[in-house]
Design an enzyme around this catalytic site. Structure first.
Site, PDB file in Angstrom:
ATOM      1  N   ASP A   1     -31.766 -51.105  23.879  1.00 18.95           N
ATOM      2  CA  ASP A   1     -31.447 -50.404  25.119  1.00 18.95           C
ATOM      3  C   ASP A   1     -31.019 -48.983  24.766  1.00 18.95           C
ATOM      4  O   ASP A   1     -29.908 -48.532  25.057  1.00 18.95           O
ATOM      5  CB  ASP A   1     -30.378 -51.142  25.928  1.00 18.95           C
ATOM      6  CG  ASP A   1     -30.951 -52.357  26.650  1.00 18.95           C
ATOM      7  OD1 ASP A   1     -32.186 -52.542  26.610  1.00 18.95           O
ATOM      8  OD2 ASP A   1     -30.183 -53.116  27.257  1.00 18.95           O
TER       9      ASP A   1
ATOM     10  N   TYR B   1     -31.375 -45.660  29.001  1.00 18.38           N
ATOM     11  CA  TYR B   1     -31.185 -46.253  30.330  1.00 18.38           C
ATOM     12  C   TYR B   1     -31.751 -45.331  31.396  1.00 18.38           C
ATOM     13  O   TYR B   1     -31.784 -44.118  31.225  1.00 18.38           O
ATOM     14  CB  TYR B   1     -29.685 -46.465  30.584  1.00 18.38           C
ATOM     15  CG  TYR B   1     -29.160 -47.751  30.007  1.00 18.38           C
ATOM     16  CD1 TYR B   1     -29.153 -48.921  30.756  1.00 18.38           C
ATOM     17  CD2 TYR B   1     -28.690 -47.798  28.708  1.00 18.38           C
ATOM     18  CE1 TYR B   1     -28.673 -50.106  30.231  1.00 18.38           C
ATOM     19  CE2 TYR B   1     -28.207 -48.983  28.169  1.00 18.38           C
ATOM     20  CZ  TYR B   1     -28.200 -50.129  28.932  1.00 18.38           C
ATOM     21  OH  TYR B   1     -27.735 -51.303  28.409  1.00 18.38           O
TER      22      TYR B   1
ATOM     23  N   HIS C   1     -24.220 -62.281  29.485  1.00 20.96           N
ATOM     24  CA  HIS C   1     -25.549 -62.879  29.354  1.00 20.96           C
ATOM     25  C   HIS C   1     -25.530 -64.241  28.670  1.00 20.96           C
ATOM     26  O   HIS C   1     -26.510 -64.986  28.751  1.00 20.96           O
ATOM     27  CB  HIS C   1     -26.475 -61.937  28.577  1.00 20.96           C
ATOM     28  CG  HIS C   1     -26.790 -60.670  29.311  1.00 20.96           C
ATOM     29  ND1 HIS C   1     -27.486 -60.649  30.496  1.00 20.96           N
ATOM     30  CD2 HIS C   1     -26.497 -59.375  29.028  1.00 20.96           C
ATOM     31  CE1 HIS C   1     -27.615 -59.402  30.920  1.00 20.96           C
ATOM     32  NE2 HIS C   1     -27.023 -58.611  30.047  1.00 20.96           N
TER      33      HIS C   1
ATOM     34  N   HIS D   1     -22.428 -56.046  26.735  1.00 24.23           N
ATOM     35  CA  HIS D   1     -21.753 -54.764  26.544  1.00 24.23           C
ATOM     36  C   HIS D   1     -20.318 -54.979  26.062  1.00 24.23           C
ATOM     37  O   HIS D   1     -19.343 -54.703  26.764  1.00 24.23           O
ATOM     38  CB  HIS D   1     -21.774 -53.967  27.847  1.00 24.23           C
ATOM     39  CG  HIS D   1     -23.142 -53.524  28.250  1.00 24.23           C
ATOM     40  ND1 HIS D   1     -23.379 -52.337  28.908  1.00 24.23           N
ATOM     41  CD2 HIS D   1     -24.365 -54.092  28.068  1.00 24.23           C
ATOM     42  CE1 HIS D   1     -24.679 -52.206  29.133  1.00 24.23           C
ATOM     43  NE2 HIS D   1     -25.289 -53.263  28.635  1.00 24.23           N
TER      44      HIS D   1
END
Length: 336
Positions: A86, A89, A229, A257
């Site tokens: 990632d 973004y 997650h 995160h």
């Protein structure tokens, strides 16, 4: 065998080249070179920083994370940096010419120019697949910034350790079934079943043939996580058995995160999550399945695995540092 020397910044202690053989993952070789003219990096020590979820064009304090990375990296004399994905973004890069590339990277430099010294190995995350996924692997980006190195899957051979970077976003079936109004770039991935079969075969072969003291696998998605997650079912079913069978020491990921350290209860694997290079998710922790949990922090941070021939230790860096070894207690000290 095809070999090529990669341009890079002036990184003390290492020269870097890559090679590729048909049917195998590309290998990047980091070879010890003399430091300061008379000493050698081949001293049985390997250190690197791990950060993820950071590419937001300066939003959510990545410059503060970069400052600490440069400070700790200089103190520990690290060898390189790992990004767990990632990288940009919310929707990756739209092409190799996307200005977001420099907008995200250059925000780090005023905070601490020391980060310019370290080459960084990048994986793709699910947000990167929402843009032009192949753009991040373009040699053109290395011409813009020689610290940048990104492929879908590859191996870094650092003498003391082999680090296998696994493109595991395509393993997650939900991205193909329910895109939540997002568009994903699956060029080179479809047919998915064949891509996954070949990838897992390559990873298993590389691990089986590795003679490195430490075996490390890096992927974007977690195998074990108590974050938002949670565990990734496909990785638990298909990747974890390969790691266990081949005595992998560490599995490192981003996606959640936060920062976590979980010890597997029935193998030698240590699971490390480093995914808060910019926006952190405060208070987002699953209460169930906390066996093996050694550390959890939900603020801005990165971690610093450091390997020696006999024992590893980790520095998990947030407002404070955590040092630990398997079977030993943790110790904390300020980072300031």
């Amino acid at each position: 065998m095809r070999g090529v020397t990669l341009s890079q910044p002036n990184i003390p202690g290492f020269c870097m080249s890559s090679s590729l053989q048909s049917g195998e993952l590309e290998r990047v070789h980091l070879k010890a070179q003399p430091r300061n003219g008379n000493s050698s990096k081949g001293d049985g020590f390997l250190g690197f920083l791990v950060v993820g979820e950071w590419g937001r064009k300066g939003a959510f304090n990545p410059s503060r994370v970069a400052f600490q990375m440069g400070k700790i990296g200089e103190k520990l004399k690290i060898d390189f940096v790992v990004s767990t994905g990632d990288n940009f973004y919310d929707n990756g890069l739209n092409s190799q010419h996307d200005p977001a590339f420099l907008q995200s990277l250059q925000i780090q430099e005023p905070a601490n120019p020391l980060v310019q010294r370290f080459v960084t190995f990048y994986l793709l995350g699910n947000h990167d697949y929402r843009g032009d996924a192949a753009a991040q692997s373009s040699p053109f980006l290395r011409q813009i910034d020689s610290r940048w190195f990104c492929l879908r899957s590859f191996i870094v051979n650092a003498e003391l350790a082999e680090i296998i970077f696994v493109d595991n976003t395509p393993l997650v079936k939900s991205y193909f079934l329910n895109s939540d109004n997002h568009t994903y770039d699956w060029h080179g991935i479809i047919p998915r079943k064949r891509y996954i079969t070949n990838l897992l075969k390559d990873v298993e072969c590389a691990l089986r043939e590795s003679i490195a003291k430490w075996k490390i696998v890096v992927g974007h998605h977690a195998i074990r996580s108590i974050g938002f997650h949670s565990d990734t079912e496909e990785l638990v079913n298909y990747l974890l058995p390969i790691l266990k069978a081949n005595n992998v020491d560490f599995y490192i990921n981003g996606h959640d995160h936060c920062l976590q350290h979980i010890s597997d209860t029935d193998s030698r694997i240590e699971f490390l999550t480093s995914g808060a290079g910019s926006k952190a998710w405060r208070g987002d922790m699953k209460k169930q399945r906390r066996e093996g949990l050694r550390f959890f922090y939900d603020g801005h941070l990165f971690n610093c695995p450091n390997l020696m021939p006999t024992l590893p230790f980790m520095m998990l860096t947030a407002p404070f540092c955590i040092l630990g070894m398997r079977g030993n207690p943790f110790f904390t000290h300020p980072c300031s």
